[in-house]
Write a protein that holds these residues in place. Structure first.
Motif, PDB file in Angstrom:
ATOM      1  N   ASN A 162     -10.476  15.201  -0.944  1.00  0.00           N
ATOM      2  CA  ASN A 162      -9.238  15.411  -0.193  1.00  0.00           C
ATOM      3  C   ASN A 162      -8.137  14.481  -0.693  1.00  0.00           C
ATOM      4  OD1 ASN A 162     -10.327  17.380   1.531  1.00  0.00           O
ATOM      5  ND2 ASN A 162     -11.290  15.807   2.780  1.00  0.00           N
ATOM      6  N   VAL A 163      -8.496  13.223  -0.998  1.00  0.00           N
ATOM      7  CA  VAL A 163      -7.511  12.281  -1.540  1.00  0.00           C
ATOM      8  C   VAL A 163      -6.986  12.788  -2.878  1.00  0.00           C
ATOM      9  CG1 VAL A 163      -7.199   9.939  -2.411  1.00  0.00           C
ATOM     10  CG2 VAL A 163      -8.527  10.321  -0.330  1.00  0.00           C
ATOM     11  N   LYS A 164      -7.881  13.262  -3.722  1.00  0.00           N
ATOM     12  CA  LYS A 164      -7.462  13.759  -5.038  1.00  0.00           C
ATOM     13  C   LYS A 164      -6.498  14.933  -4.898  1.00  0.00           C
ATOM     14  CE  LYS A 164     -11.683  12.406  -7.533  1.00  0.00           C
ATOM     15  NZ  LYS A 164     -11.091  11.635  -8.630  1.00  0.00           N
ATOM     16  N   LEU A 165      -6.797  15.858  -3.978  1.00  0.00           N
ATOM     17  CA  LEU A 165      -5.925  17.023  -3.800  1.00  0.00           C
ATOM     18  C   LEU A 165      -4.548  16.613  -3.284  1.00  0.00           C
ATOM     19  CD1 LEU A 165      -8.454  19.593  -2.294  1.00  0.00           C
ATOM     20  CD2 LEU A 165      -7.355  19.706  -4.522  1.00  0.00           C
ATOM     21  N   ILE A 166      -4.507  15.647  -2.358  1.00  0.00           N
ATOM     22  CA  ILE A 166      -3.221  15.183  -1.835  1.00  0.00           C
ATOM     23  C   ILE A 166      -2.402  14.523  -2.936  1.00  0.00           C
ATOM     24  CG2 ILE A 166      -2.151  13.535  -0.242  1.00  0.00           C
ATOM     25  CD1 ILE A 166      -4.550  14.059   1.649  1.00  0.00           C
ATOM     26  N   VAL A 167      -3.048  13.684  -3.741  1.00  0.00           N
ATOM     27  CA  VAL A 167      -2.346  13.004  -4.834  1.00  0.00           C
ATOM     28  C   VAL A 167      -1.835  14.018  -5.860  1.00  0.00           C
ATOM     29  CG1 VAL A 167      -2.654  11.435  -6.770  1.00  0.00           C
ATOM     30  CG2 VAL A 167      -3.568  10.829  -4.540  1.00  0.00           C
ATOM     31  N   LEU A 168      -2.635  15.034  -6.157  1.00  0.00           N
ATOM     32  CA  LEU A 168      -2.194  16.062  -7.108  1.00  0.00           C
ATOM     33  C   LEU A 168      -0.995  16.840  -6.574  1.00  0.00           C
ATOM     34  CD1 LEU A 168      -5.661  17.350  -8.351  1.00  0.00           C
ATOM     35  CD2 LEU A 168      -3.910  16.260  -9.748  1.00  0.00           C
TER      36      LEU A 168
ATOM     37  N   THR B 290       0.808   4.638  -9.830  1.00  0.00           N
ATOM     38  CA  THR B 290      -0.025   4.433  -8.637  1.00  0.00           C
ATOM     39  C   THR B 290      -0.786   5.703  -8.269  1.00  0.00           C
ATOM     40  OG1 THR B 290       1.571   2.818  -7.825  1.00  0.00           O
ATOM     41  CG2 THR B 290       0.015   3.696  -6.230  1.00  0.00           C
ATOM     42  N   TYR B 291      -0.099   6.839  -8.340  1.00  0.00           N
ATOM     43  CA  TYR B 291      -0.757   8.109  -8.027  1.00  0.00           C
ATOM     44  C   TYR B 291      -1.924   8.373  -8.987  1.00  0.00           C
ATOM     45  CZ  TYR B 291       2.946   9.585  -4.782  1.00  0.00           C
ATOM     46  OH  TYR B 291       3.788   9.689  -3.709  1.00  0.00           O
ATOM     47  N   THR B 292      -1.707   8.176 -10.286  1.00  0.00           N
ATOM     48  CA  THR B 292      -2.776   8.448 -11.247  1.00  0.00           C
ATOM     49  C   THR B 292      -3.943   7.469 -11.067  1.00  0.00           C
ATOM     50  OG1 THR B 292      -1.575   7.095 -12.866  1.00  0.00           O
ATOM     51  CG2 THR B 292      -1.274   9.479 -12.970  1.00  0.00           C
ATOM     52  N   THR B 293      -3.634   6.225 -10.693  1.00  0.00           N
ATOM     53  CA  THR B 293      -4.714   5.267 -10.426  1.00  0.00           C
ATOM     54  C   THR B 293      -5.556   5.724  -9.243  1.00  0.00           C
ATOM     55  OG1 THR B 293      -3.300   3.475 -11.246  1.00  0.00           O
ATOM     56  CG2 THR B 293      -5.231   2.846  -9.952  1.00  0.00           C
ATOM     57  N   LEU B 294      -4.882   6.179  -8.175  1.00  0.00           N
ATOM     58  CA  LEU B 294      -5.615   6.697  -7.009  1.00  0.00           C
ATOM     59  C   LEU B 294      -6.426   7.928  -7.382  1.00  0.00           C
ATOM     60  CD1 LEU B 294      -2.904   6.407  -4.202  1.00  0.00           C
ATOM     61  CD2 LEU B 294      -5.016   5.102  -4.360  1.00  0.00           C
ATOM     62  N   LEU B 295      -5.856   8.783  -8.237  1.00  0.00           N
ATOM     63  CA  LEU B 295      -6.519  10.024  -8.620  1.00  0.00           C
ATOM     64  C   LEU B 295      -7.843   9.749  -9.327  1.00  0.00           C
ATOM     65  CD1 LEU B 295      -6.292  13.144  -8.899  1.00  0.00           C
ATOM     66  CD2 LEU B 295      -5.093  12.755 -11.054  1.00  0.00           C
TER      67      LEU B 295
ATOM     68  N   ARG C 156      16.968  -4.569  -0.261  1.00  0.00           N
ATOM     69  CA  ARG C 156      16.236  -5.636   0.421  1.00  0.00           C
ATOM     70  C   ARG C 156      14.738  -5.357   0.496  1.00  0.00           C
ATOM     71  NH1 ARG C 156      19.617  -7.029   5.833  1.00  0.00           N
ATOM     72  NH2 ARG C 156      18.319  -8.900   5.691  1.00  0.00           N
ATOM     73  N   PHE C 157      14.360  -4.091   0.322  1.00  0.00           N
ATOM     74  CA  PHE C 157      12.948  -3.725   0.492  1.00  0.00           C
ATOM     75  C   PHE C 157      12.256  -3.376  -0.828  1.00  0.00           C
ATOM     76  CE2 PHE C 157      14.954  -2.721   4.554  1.00  0.00           C
ATOM     77  CZ  PHE C 157      14.087  -3.321   5.449  1.00  0.00           C
ATOM     78  N   VAL C 158      13.021  -3.332  -1.923  1.00  0.00           N
ATOM     79  CA  VAL C 158      12.434  -2.863  -3.178  1.00  0.00           C
ATOM     80  C   VAL C 158      11.288  -3.752  -3.625  1.00  0.00           C
ATOM     81  CG1 VAL C 158      12.889  -2.559  -5.638  1.00  0.00           C
ATOM     82  CG2 VAL C 158      14.476  -1.638  -3.961  1.00  0.00           C
ATOM     83  N   ARG C 159      11.477  -5.069  -3.511  1.00  0.00           N
ATOM     84  CA  ARG C 159      10.445  -5.996  -3.995  1.00  0.00           C
ATOM     85  C   ARG C 159       9.132  -5.832  -3.233  1.00  0.00           C
ATOM     86  NH1 ARG C 159      10.579 -12.551  -3.560  1.00  0.00           N
ATOM     87  NH2 ARG C 159       8.484 -12.909  -4.352  1.00  0.00           N
ATOM     88  N   VAL C 160       9.234  -5.722  -1.907  1.00  0.00           N
ATOM     89  CA  VAL C 160       8.017  -5.582  -1.118  1.00  0.00           C
ATOM     90  C   VAL C 160       7.334  -4.244  -1.398  1.00  0.00           C
ATOM     91  CG1 VAL C 160       9.053  -4.568   0.958  1.00  0.00           C
ATOM     92  CG2 VAL C 160       7.028  -5.985   1.170  1.00  0.00           C
ATOM     93  N   LEU C 161       8.122  -3.201  -1.698  1.00  0.00           N
ATOM     94  CA  LEU C 161       7.530  -1.901  -2.026  1.00  0.00           C
ATOM     95  C   LEU C 161       6.744  -1.983  -3.330  1.00  0.00           C
ATOM     96  CD1 LEU C 161      10.358   0.640  -1.066  1.00  0.00           C
ATOM     97  CD2 LEU C 161       8.196   0.265   0.088  1.00  0.00           C
ATOM     98  N   PHE C 162       7.336  -2.599  -4.348  1.00  0.00           N
ATOM     99  CA  PHE C 162       6.634  -2.746  -5.623  1.00  0.00           C
ATOM    100  C   PHE C 162       5.372  -3.591  -5.465  1.00  0.00           C
ATOM    101  CE2 PHE C 162      10.458  -1.118  -7.634  1.00  0.00           C
ATOM    102  CZ  PHE C 162       9.956  -0.463  -8.746  1.00  0.00           C
ATOM    103  N   GLN C 163       5.443  -4.566  -4.576  1.00  0.00           N
ATOM    104  CA  GLN C 163       4.281  -5.423  -4.355  1.00  0.00           C
ATOM    105  C   GLN C 163       3.140  -4.647  -3.702  1.00  0.00           C
ATOM    106  OE1 GLN C 163       5.416  -9.053  -2.478  1.00  0.00           O
ATOM    107  NE2 GLN C 163       3.328  -9.731  -2.117  1.00  0.00           N
ATOM    108  N   MET C 164       3.499  -3.740  -2.779  1.00  0.00           N
ATOM    109  CA  MET C 164       2.471  -2.975  -2.071  1.00  0.00           C
ATOM    110  C   MET C 164       1.829  -1.896  -2.952  1.00  0.00           C
ATOM    111  SD  MET C 164       4.005  -2.381   1.729  1.00  0.00           S
ATOM    112  CE  MET C 164       4.451  -3.759   2.778  1.00  0.00           C
ATOM    113  N   LEU C 165       2.486  -1.532  -4.067  1.00  0.00           N
ATOM    114  CA  LEU C 165       1.893  -0.532  -4.957  1.00  0.00           C
ATOM    115  C   LEU C 165       0.552  -0.993  -5.512  1.00  0.00           C
ATOM    116  CD1 LEU C 165       4.988   0.715  -6.999  1.00  0.00           C
ATOM    117  CD2 LEU C 165       3.786   1.930  -5.187  1.00  0.00           C
TER     118      LEU C 165
END
Length: 772
Positions: A111-117, A99-104, A59-68
């Motif tokens: 700090n964001v880069k280190l968390i994503v890595l 999504t992680y690589t886009t944020l990276l 029930r939540f998969v669609r909203v999760l993909f949308q939030m990516l």
């Protein structure tokens, strides 16, 4: 209002979960318009619902993909993390990784880069194939100016390189190495020599695992032999020359053309060793001899008087400051004024075309002189086995080599450098080389050893390194896959045993669950943790004092928490009881204890927080002040000092030999500790020091080795980022009843860590190591 909608949805979910999910389903397309707070709340509730009832995931998969695809970094990161925690399907993992690589690559915050890595590192353990598709996107993060982030990127990327993408990876790494050559190390964007060495090590790793790329990278890297990362490059070239015989002719030719540009003594030593071992054709032999003799020039290898006078004159002129000339001038209105002019001498241009190799020898490098003697000897001996070499040419080569070796010994005798103590070793080595060339009997005995043993030993060394890396990789993978629950373990369903609790009996599973939660699982774990905690309990006052106090010290990186147990030993109530604490060293009390009233024979626990800013030895001392409510007398108890142990801040770490040497030369604080111990074995003593100081031994040792001396380098880093270097030089002397003797030298950038580690080593070296 965004906040009102969020709070309303939170209340609706708590009161009627089904209605909240229906509302979410109807407005799924508009979730991104409801604000970041609403989206984060939806993600939190999604995790809560799916953890309680896994069948609700769909029930939540669609909203999760949308939030990516949210424009908010926090929302997209949380959505990716939630998706990975709820599903292991390849589609979900791939979407989260993208999504992680886009944020990276889109966020500038380190700090964001280190968390994503860190998240990508976790994904790599179980979903390597998916990350291999995104490898080039991950490597784009090498453009970050932070060396720490680049190191983390290479750690993540190098484990997922395959034969399909190794070409693209190596091209990217070569391009990054080329950038380091173009930028100035003084600029703020420069990542310096450390980054270049990391790239060269990564390329070396790719070349070892995938031999077909070695040829494409080694020629590019050899252009950096004269740069700051030359040592890393020449070590890489040395390994490639040994492991890939087909590449030797091209590499030897390239090396011969690059020798004249090498300006580092250590790099030159390795280059000469390679030439002496792997020049196996008559053309390369003659070319190598000609190149070395041309770069060395004719003996004697001492600074000529006219060159010495010219250098001293240039230094004196450069040392002179600007001259000040004062004169009177007439201004345009007819008045006089004083004008002062500073004239600076033009710096003399010294045209010094002396080759680098000759400069190094004239400078007094005895070690390099020994290496040259060995290299020339090997080349002459190898040339004598080749029938194509003209005998007259061979005799001239031998005579030139002997003359050069005699000049090297004369230089060693006249030098005043730090290597003066190596004169006897140099003389003995050069004498052996001369005898191998001139004495037929010595030639027959030494020829096989000089020409083949060195190469065979190096090949065995590379094989040992490869086996060690394979063993470490296997142990790492097996450590990652340690089962948390064995197949034959019992499964307890507490809901089916609720009658025991209702009847007032103790649930037998409570104890084991509590033990697992606190880490006391297993007899060994419980005893180890209990003894570790008892070591951190300090008695502050005596048993006969009216107030007894003891402190339990918890150290967590920058914070120290004191839990002080205070017991009233008198039959009267003690009012306004306060523990007054002070510190000595780089420690600051953040939260001071408050006043308390303690009843007769009662006890309380008082907490205090202390911040630590460096790894220096610190002391905590203080007094307990109280007032007897019956006699109205004020009293105080002086407390024992709490000595903070440096081992609470030291963490084992690793570094390369080049980094260790550069830090050893850079750090100014040194503490020298004489070895005085009852431990009889060399390796046993080294292991005891490593264990007691919580350091990493960088020097590999084999327990099967026999010898009367041992030298090793140890390295550690404090939680504050301070480096600690230790060199252990120990010898087993027969004239000292077989006892160990020698010195342990500690170097660091700050005085505190050098002194504290020295005190620690002095106190533990006398004690016998604990039996395992």
């Amino acid at each position: 209002d965004v906040a009102a909608r969020r709070n309303a949805f939170l209340m609706l979910f708590n009161e009627s979960e089904d209605l909240a999910i229906q509302f979410l389903a109807k407005n799924m397309d508009d979730v991104n318009k409801f604000g970041d707070g609403f989206a984060l709340l939806v993600l939190e509730l999604t995790r809560k619902v799916c953890r309680r009832d896994p069948t609700q995931k769909s029930r939540f998969v669609r909203v999760l993909f949308q939030m990516l695809s949210s424009t908010s970094a926090a929302v997209s990161y949380e959505a990716a993390w939630t998706l990975v925690s709820l599903s292991s399907a390849p589609t979900a993992i791939r979407a989260a990784a993208v999504t992680y690589t886009t944020l990276l690559n889109s966020k500038n915050d380190n700090n964001v880069k280190l968390i994503v890595l860190e998240r990508l590192e976790d994904l790599k353990k179980n979903h390597t194939k998916i990350l291999q598709e995104l490898l080039m996107d991950i490597l784009r993060a090498l453009s970050s100016p932070s060396v720490e982030i680049c190191k983390k990127v290479l750690d993540v990327a190098m484990d997922i390189v395959t034969s399909r993408n190794v070409g693209d990876v190596v091209s990217t790494l070569k391009r990054e190495v080329g950038k380091t050559a173009q930028e100035s190390f003084d600029s703020p964007e420069s990542k310096g020599m450390v980054y270049r060495n990391m790239l060269i090590r990564a390329i070396h790793g790719c070349a070892v695992r995938f031999p077909h790329v070695a040829e494409s990278v080694v020629h590019t890297l050899m252009d950096f032999l004269s740069s700051d990362g030359g040592m890393q490059v020449v070590i890489f070239v040395r390994a490639i020359v040994e492991q890939y015989p087909t590449l030797r002719p091209a590499l030897i030719t390239k090396l011969l053309s690059s020798v004249e540009d090498v300006n580092s003594n250590a790099v030159m030593c390795v280059c000469l060793w390679i030439l002496g071992e792997y020049c196996d054709t008559d053309e390369t032999l003659i070319e190598a001899l000609d190149t070395i003799t041309e770069q060395l020039g004719q003996p004697p290898f001492v600074l000529q008087k006219k060159d010495k006078d010219a250098a001293e004159k240039a230094m004196m002129e450069a040392a002179q400051g600007p001259k000040m000339i004062t004169k009177n001038v007439v201004l345009s209105d007819g008045t006089y004024a004083t004008q002062t002019v500073y004239s600076e001498n033009k710096k003399p241009e010294i045209e010094d075309d002396t080759p680098h190799l000759r400069k190094m020898i004239i400078g007094g490098d005895v070690f390099l002189g020994s290496t040259i003697a060995s290299c020339l000897t090997k080349l002459c001996l190898r040339a004598s086995d080749m029938p194509t070499v003209d005998p007259l040419r061979l005799k001239k080569m031998t005579a030139d080599a002997v003359l050069i070796m005699c000049g090297i010994v004369k230089m060693a005798e006249a030098t005043v450098s730090a290597q003066r103590s190596s004169l006897s070793d140099c003389t003995e080595r050069v004498t052996l080389c001369c005898r191998a060339l001139l004495d037929p009997k010595a030639n027959e005995i030494l020829k096989e050893t000089l020409l083949n043993d060195g190469k065979a030993t190096f090949a065995a060394f590379l094989k040992t390194l490869k086996e060690k890396e394979a063993k470490d990789a296997a142990s790492k993978s097996s450590k990652d896959q340690v089962p948390t629950t064995q197949p034959d373990d019992l499964i307890h369903f507490r809901q089916l045993r609720s009658m025991a609790v209702q009847g007032g009996d103790v649930d037998l599973d409570d104890g084991s669950d509590l033990a697992r939660a606190t880490g006391y699982s297993g007899d060994k774990g419980a005893s180890d943790m209990l003894s570790s905690e008892l070591r951190h309990v300090h008695q502050l006052s005596g048993f006969a004092d009216p107030v007894y106090a003891e402190a339990f010290v918890t150290v967590h990186d920058y914070d120290i928490v004191l839990e002080i147990l205070v017991m009233n030993r008198t039959p009267n109530t003690l009012a306004n009881l306060m523990v007054e604490l002070n510190t000595m060293g780089d420690m600051k009390i953040v939260e001071r204890p408050q006043q308390h009233t303690v009843g007769p024979l009662d006890q309380i626990t008082i907490r205090a927080s202390i911040k630590v800013s460096s790894t220096e030895t610190g002391h905590i001392f203080g007094t307990i002040v109280y007032e007897d409510s019956v006699t109205k007398e004020k009293g105080y108890v002086n407390l024992n000092d709490i000595h903070m142990d440096i081992m609470d801040y030291i963490r084992p770490a690793t570094c390369t030999d080049e980094m260790f040497r550069s830090m050893w030369a850079e750090f100014e604080w040194e503490n020298k500790v004489a070895i005085s111990t009852s431990i009889p074995g060399l390796l046993e003593f080294l292991d005891h020091i490593v264990t007691s100081t919580n350091m990493t031994c960088l020097t590999p040792h084999d327990s099967a080795e026999k010898g009367s001396f041992l030298a090793a380098n140890l390295y550690a880093r404090s939680v504050f980022g301070e480096d600690a270097l230790v060199n252990v030089s120990v010898e087993k002397k027969d004239d000292n009843d077989g006892k160990l003797a020698g010195y342990i030298r500690i170097r660091s950038k700050t005085q505190g860590i050098a002194l504290s580690l020295g005190d620690r080593i002095t106190s533990v070296q006398r004690s016998l190591p604990k039996k395992q």
